[in-house]
Design an enzyme around this catalytic site. Structure first.
Site, PDB file in Angstrom:
ATOM      1  N   LYS A 120      31.785  72.683  50.320  1.00  0.00           N
ATOM      2  CA  LYS A 120      33.005  72.795  49.225  1.00  0.00           C
ATOM      3  C   LYS A 120      32.567  71.714  48.134  1.00  0.00           C
ATOM      4  CE  LYS A 120      36.842  70.964  49.062  1.00  0.00           C
ATOM      5  NZ  LYS A 120      38.235  70.683  49.218  1.00  0.00           N
ATOM      6  N   ASP A 138      38.738  76.172  48.756  1.00  0.00           N
ATOM      7  CA  ASP A 138      39.751  75.217  49.292  1.00  0.00           C
ATOM      8  C   ASP A 138      40.741  76.076  49.801  1.00  0.00           C
ATOM      9  OD1 ASP A 138      41.209  75.932  46.960  1.00  0.00           O
ATOM     10  OD2 ASP A 138      41.505  73.845  46.184  1.00  0.00           O
TER      11      ASP A 138
END
Length: 213
Positions: A120, A138
């Site tokens: 991420k 997220d």
């Protein structure tokens, strides 16, 4: 969600916010990388408050290494998991100097090899600093993707892959920011605001608040 609805969704996001930006404050790829590492399990507001004091003192790999872990921790002590994050940031900075001439790499393999950098974080840096069409997922984006029916998935990687498949390329550069901001301020975990949602009529969530418009 059918392709036509996906296009409508992102056309509306684009019209409402033509130039979406990260809420993290940064002036270089390195500052962004440090901020994103700090932002894990922390709010952007809390990270900005910390980096507002840190960056005037140290905002390069050389300066962070010179500070060292003990010197860095006082600046980020308000951030969750700050001892571990401090160690990772210092070691990450050392590796940048040792292997990358002090520059943040612009590819996933080298980014993910850095301490404190997962998929991420790498995607955020690649998209926001280097303008690559990648999708960082997220908790907000995971929720919005599943709730709306845009890109359902059991885990973040599954959602990421589906988002890349379904979002038209012309929207990909900004899609991460639009979805994140939508999840942060409108499509919240509990107090979701269907009545003020600009994509409510496109959303396929079965339990929308009545009279949503």
């Amino acid at each position: 969600m059918i392709p036509e609805k996906v296009v409508q969704m992102f056309e509306r996001f684009e019209k409402a916010n033509p130039d979406p930006r990260s809420e993290l404050q940064f002036k270089s790829p390195y500052e962004l990388l440090v901020a994103v590492i700090l932002s894990a399990q922390a709010t952007d507001i809390s990270v900005n408050k910390a980096t507002e004091k840190l960056y005037p003192v140290a905002n390069t790999p050389e300066a962070i290494v010179q500070l060292g872990t003990e010197g860095l921790m006082p600046y980020v002590k308000t951030i969750n998991l700050y001892p571990t994050k401090s160690r990772n940031i210092v070691r990450m900075s050392e590796i940048l100097l040792e292997k990358h001439h002090g520059k943040v790499p612009d590819n996933r393999e080298d980014l993910e090899a850095l301490p404190g950098v997962g998929r991420k974080t790498a995607n955020v840096v690649l998209n926001t600093a280097f303008h690559q069409n990648v999708m960082a997922v997220d908790t907000h984006i995971f929720r919005v993707s599943n709730r709306t029916g845009l890109a359902p998935g059991k885990n973040v990687l599954e959602v990421e892959k589906r988002l890349v498949e379904v979002i038209p390329p012309k929207f990909m550069m900004n899609a991460h920011h639009w979805l994140l901001l939508h999840g942060r301020y409108v499509c919240k975990a509990k107090a979701f605001q269907c009545s003020g949602c600009l994509i409510s009529d496109l959303c396929e969530y079965p339990d929308k608040i009545p009279n949503a418009g």
